[in-house]
Design an enzyme around this catalytic site. Structure first.
Site, PDB file in Angstrom:
ATOM      1  N   VAL A 205      -0.220   0.470  -3.386  1.00  0.00           N
ATOM      2  CA  VAL A 205      -1.096  -0.627  -2.930  1.00  0.00           C
ATOM      3  C   VAL A 205      -1.053  -0.669  -1.398  1.00  0.00           C
ATOM      4  CG1 VAL A 205      -1.500  -3.125  -2.983  1.00  0.00           C
ATOM      5  CG2 VAL A 205      -0.416  -2.024  -4.957  1.00  0.00           C
ATOM      6  N   HIS A 206      -2.199  -0.583  -0.750  1.00  0.00           N
ATOM      7  CA  HIS A 206      -2.186  -0.778   0.706  1.00  0.00           C
ATOM      8  C   HIS A 206      -3.497  -1.306   1.249  1.00  0.00           C
ATOM      9  CE1 HIS A 206      -4.190   3.166   0.604  1.00  0.00           C
ATOM     10  NE2 HIS A 206      -4.717   2.801   1.750  1.00  0.00           N
ATOM     11  N   ARG A 207      -4.496  -1.465   0.394  1.00  0.00           N
ATOM     12  CA  ARG A 207      -5.813  -1.890   0.854  1.00  0.00           C
ATOM     13  C   ARG A 207      -5.719  -3.288   1.461  1.00  0.00           C
ATOM     14  NH1 ARG A 207      -8.594   1.910   2.056  1.00  0.00           N
ATOM     15  NH2 ARG A 207      -8.129   3.061   0.156  1.00  0.00           N
ATOM     16  N   ALA A 208      -6.317  -3.483   2.635  1.00  0.00           N
ATOM     17  CA  ALA A 208      -6.214  -4.766   3.338  1.00  0.00           C
ATOM     18  C   ALA A 208      -6.613  -5.946   2.458  1.00  0.00           C
ATOM     19  CB  ALA A 208      -7.076  -4.720   4.600  1.00  0.00           C
ATOM     20  N   ASP A 278      -4.861   1.238  -5.326  1.00  0.00           N
ATOM     21  CA  ASP A 278      -6.089   0.891  -4.612  1.00  0.00           C
ATOM     22  C   ASP A 278      -6.417   1.961  -3.576  1.00  0.00           C
ATOM     23  OD1 ASP A 278      -4.258   0.415  -2.587  1.00  0.00           O
ATOM     24  OD2 ASP A 278      -4.578  -1.760  -2.529  1.00  0.00           O
TER      25      ASP A 278
END
Ligand code: UD1
Ligand code: UDP
Length: 356
Positions: A205-208, A278
């Protein structure tokens, strides 16, 4: 004929992986200058990829990591202009959709240097994503647009871009096909983490839109915690920072680890019972290694993974994620959607012909 110089711009984790096969192909006929913007700077987010894939260290590192979008992009632009004036490349090569991509594209367009965009034409049709803005603007100033898929070519045509468009397949598939065997031989991550093959899920998970929204992060972590499986979760530094800030913890079945190198990641993906992510690149890699993917977003640029039946868009709703994990088991053939592992050679041939 003099040897032409290509200035390759990278900065973020997926760009090192995309650049590796392209740099290897370019070596057959170009002088390549690699400029690292410094957008990603931790060892495990940057240097490890150069070491593992035996890439030449960058010729320049701009050291522009952290900061707001404007700070990042602006500082990169200033530094890139300086380097372009000194090096005078015949072509600038950018990858994907990060702030490093956009800075490279703008600097190149302003300096009137031909620009080649690898992974052109991708669209999520969600302009709230910073990546969508980066993609669109980059495509509109590119001279050569290297598209991975038919959908990407069609997206460009709808925006009136038909000149210089080439469907070459996906360089991430090149990287995966080239490195998978090496990864199996070199990685001991399964043993190191004490995992049983096929008995754990892999999550990133890293999507803003997820990390910067406490409710979304809580919902995702609650879902992970409720899955009937162990979950291995290599945590992006941005995600760890935000989880700490909000005091969000993970369930006892969730193994949070630092970001891993590419070899470990390939092996973790290949042996997972499911991938929850993501990430753009990870959705494609899940498809390529034949592991079902639950995408923690409402939309994706990689529409063909969904159409093929191997990827489901779950968003961040806890119940939906759990329901898919427990009840959805795709089967069926996987067409070679992303090419045969020789996209970089096609890019080399097209660049050679157009930079004569
Ligand atoms: C960036 C890209 C995103 C891409 C992702 C790949 C943009 C707008 N976003 O997102 O499209 O999918 O890279 O991983 O370009 N940080 C560290 N160490 C690092 C790198 C980052 O601590 O080595 C932390 C810093 O607090 C930094 C934050 O992560 O401020 C965000 O990093 P940034 O590069 O701005 O965005 P990403 O979320 O990584
Ligand atoms: N990746 C990796 N280690 C990790 C997480 C991802 O090597 O801990 C690799 C992954 O295999 C893929 C790429 O990084 O090749 C995807 O990058 P990321 O998810 O950061 O960005 P995106 O593709 O969403 O832009």
């Amino acid at each position: 004929m003099p040897i032409r110089t290509v200035a390759t711009i990278v900065g973020a984790r997926p760009q090192f992986i995309k650049a590796a096969p392209v740099s290897r192909a370019l070596a057959a006929g170009f002088k390549e200058i690699v400029i690292h913007t410094g957008q990603h700077y931790d060892y495990g987010m940057s240097e490890i990829f150069f070491t593992e894939m035996e890439m030449r260290p960058p010729d320049f590192n701009l050291g522009v990591g952290g900061g707001s979008h404007a700070e990042q992009t602006g500082k990169m632009l200033v530094e890139l202009e300086r380097i372009f004036n000194a090096v005078k490349p015949d072509c600038v090569l950018v990858f994907g959709d990060t702030n490093s991509t956009l800075a490279g594209a703008l600097a190149s367009a302003k300096a009137q240097i031909p620009l080649a965009h690898v992974e052109a034409g991708l669209r999520s049709f969600n302009r709230a994503m910073p990546e969508e803005i980066n993609r669109m603007l980059t495509d509109h100033v590119s001279t050569l647009l290297f598209c991975p898929t038919d959908a990407a070519v069609e997206n460009l045509a709808k925006e009136g871009i038909t000149q210089g468009v080439h469907r070459v397949g996906d360089v991430m598939a090149d990287a995966l096909f080239f490195n998978l065997k090496l990864a199996r031989a070199k990685s001991n991550i399964i043993e190191l983490l004490g995992l049983a093959k096929g008995r754990y899920a892999l999550a990133t998970v890293h999507r803003a839109s997820n990390t910067d929204d406490a409710d979304n992060m809580r919902s995702i972590l609650r879902a992970f915690g409720d899955l009937s499986s162990q979950v291995v979760f290599p945590v992006h530094p941005r995600t760890r920072k935000m989880m700490n800030e909000w005091g969000i913890s993970a369930g006892s079945n969730v193994l949070m680890i630092d970001p891993v190198g590419y070899y470990d990641m390939l092996v973790l993906q290949e042996n997972a019972n499911c991938i929850l992510t993501d990430s753009g690149g990870v959705q494609k890699e899940a498809y390529l290694v034949g592991v079902r993917c639950i995408t923690l977003r409402q939309e994706t640029e990689w529409v063909e993974t969904v159409a093929s039946g191997w990827n489901q868009l779950a968003g961040v709703q806890e119940k939906k994620i759990i329901d898919l994990f427990e009840n959805w088991f795709p089967r069926g053939a996987r067409a070679p959607l992303y090419g045969d592992g020789h996209s970089a050679e096609q890019i080399f041939n097209i660049l050679s012909a157009s930079l004569k």
